[in-house]
Design an enzyme around this catalytic site. Structure first.
Site, short mmCIF file in Angstrom:
data_model
loop_
_atom_site.label_atom_id
_atom_site.label_comp_id
_atom_site.label_asym_id
_atom_site.label_seq_id
_atom_site.Cartn_x
_atom_site.Cartn_y
_atom_site.Cartn_z
N VAL A 1 -13.73 -114.62 -88.06
CA VAL A 1 -12.73 -113.93 -88.52
C VAL A 1 -12.24 -113.84 -86.75
O VAL A 1 -13.03 -114.25 -85.64
CB VAL A 1 -13.98 -112.68 -88.23
CG1 VAL A 1 -14.35 -112.24 -89.87
CG2 VAL A 1 -15.51 -111.97 -87.34
N ASN B 1 -7.12 -115.27 -80.99
CA ASN B 1 -7.06 -116.93 -80.65
C ASN B 1 -8.07 -117.80 -79.89
O ASN B 1 -7.73 -118.40 -79.31
CB ASN B 1 -6.08 -116.83 -80.63
CG ASN B 1 -4.63 -116.52 -81.13
OD1 ASN B 1 -4.70 -116.68 -82.58
ND2 ASN B 1 -3.52 -115.85 -80.50
N ARG B 2 -9.05 -117.03 -80.30
CA ARG B 2 -10.58 -117.41 -78.99
C ARG B 2 -10.09 -117.61 -77.94
O ARG B 2 -10.78 -118.97 -77.64
CB ARG B 2 -10.35 -119.10 -80.08
CG ARG B 2 -10.37 -118.81 -81.31
CD ARG B 2 -12.31 -118.30 -81.53
NE ARG B 2 -12.53 -118.75 -83.23
CZ ARG B 2 -12.77 -117.81 -83.92
NH1 ARG B 2 -12.53 -117.08 -83.52
NH2 ARG B 2 -13.38 -118.68 -85.09
N LEU B 3 -9.25 -117.06 -77.29
CA LEU B 3 -8.93 -117.29 -75.77
C LEU B 3 -9.53 -115.60 -74.89
O LEU B 3 -9.20 -114.45 -74.38
CB LEU B 3 -7.43 -116.81 -75.58
CG LEU B 3 -7.01 -117.22 -73.92
CD1 LEU B 3 -7.22 -118.98 -74.15
CD2 LEU B 3 -5.39 -116.68 -73.87
N HIS B 4 -11.04 -116.04 -75.24
CA HIS B 4 -11.91 -114.89 -74.94
C HIS B 4 -11.86 -115.05 -73.43
O HIS B 4 -11.37 -115.73 -72.40
CB HIS B 4 -13.55 -115.29 -75.52
CG HIS B 4 -13.66 -115.78 -77.15
ND1 HIS B 4 -12.88 -114.49 -77.73
CD2 HIS B 4 -13.74 -116.80 -76.97
CE1 HIS B 4 -12.77 -115.83 -79.21
NE2 HIS B 4 -13.84 -116.69 -78.85
#
Ligand SMILES: Cc1cc2nc3c(=O)[nH]c(=O)nc-3n(C[C@H](O)[C@H](O)[C@H](O)COP(=O)(O)O)c2cc1C
Ligand SMILES: Cc1ncc(COP(=O)(O)O)c(C=O)c1O
Length: 249
Positions: A21, A227-230
């Protein structure tokens, strides 16, 4: 279609490689402290070191996120995954419930003679992770672990439902038993000796049951972003001072 062990039809395999997700849509609108979440740059859900305040600087934000996990009705909001390491260096994890969180640390209760109790005797350090995935958040703590005082254990013990007290008294946690029937017979025997399941004789604190406190030396707040740029904000105790760093995702 073949049948599985319980008679239900077998379902096609799950496509684990493509199961994911995306994050960054923001936490559910019913949740959150608008003032806090506004952050320095006005982005509601952009975790920033400026969200840390108080002493120790992780406590206030941890409490806010715990309240929000509760408000969001996520199951077992105080559940945390506890990692320990055994005498041979082999790690193990399991879920426990957090029963106290303050400046001194994170408290849970369990069997001292359980597998985790043995791990903590050999290596008195641990990690805990609160996996609040529905809120696109997780918090980690790492540090030394100490037993709480017998008084603190007793205070908590008498807040537990009687049925849970009797089960803890009957259970030699993590030791094998031959069958469910044997376990139930053991529990019934303990209940009978303590005045019955509905009795009112207090159930004594089992000698091998009690609390541990993880004393945080490292705390990390994680917030999922697109975009997983947490966002990751880590606090580490260095020479008695909390050092705050942003980590790459
Ligand atoms: C949601 C949840 C909460 C749990 N809370 C506790 C707890 O607070 N204390 C505990 O001893 N076990 C708790 N358990 C059971 C542990 O996960 C574990 O099975 C048990 O403590 C034995 O672990 P060990 O053999 O590694 O010592 C919980 C399990 C779940 C799924
Ligand atoms: C074996 C065991 N001990 C302790 C707990 C902690 O919860 P409580 O003290 O609220 O029963 C749990 C919760 O699932 C548990 O399974």
């Amino acid at each position: 279609m073949s049948e599985s062990i319980d008679g239900a039809p077998r379902r096609p395999g799950i496509d684990l490689p493509n199961m994911r997700v995306g994050y960054g849509g923001g936490i559910p609108p019913n949740v959150g402290d608008g003032d806090r979440a506004a952050g320095a740059d006005g982005v509601r859900d952009n975790l920033d070191p400026s969200w840390l305040r108080g002493d120790p600087p992780w406590l206030d934000l941890f409490e806010v996120w715990l309240h929000e996990a509760l408000d969001a009705r996520i199951p077992e909001p105080n559940a945390m995954v506890l990692g320990t390491v055994d005498a041979h260096g082999l790690p193990a994890t399991r879920t426990v419930l957090c029963k106290g969180a303050d400046a001194a640390g994170i408290v849970f209760f369990t069997g001292y003679d359980s597998d985790k109790g043995h791990d903590l005797a050999a290596n008195p350090v641990a990690s805990v992770t609160f996996p609040w995935i529905a809120l696109e958040r997780q918090v980690h703590f790492r540090g030394a672990v100490v037993r709480v005082s017998p008084e603190e254990t007793q205070d908590y013990w008498y807040k537990r439902p009687r049925g849970s007290q009797l089960s803890a008294l009957a259970s030699e946690q993590s030791r094998p038993i031959g069958s469910r029937a044997e376990l139930e017979a053991k529990a019934a025997d303990v209940a009978a000796r303590c005045g019955g399941i509905d009795g009112d004789t207090p159930v004594p604190v089992p000698p091998q049951w009690g609390g541990y406190r993880l004393e945080p030396a490292c705390v990390e707040f994680w917030q999922g972003r697109a975009n997983r740029l947490h966002n990751r904000i880590r606090l580490t105790m260095v020479d008695g001072v909390w050092e705050v760093l942003r980590l790459q995702p």
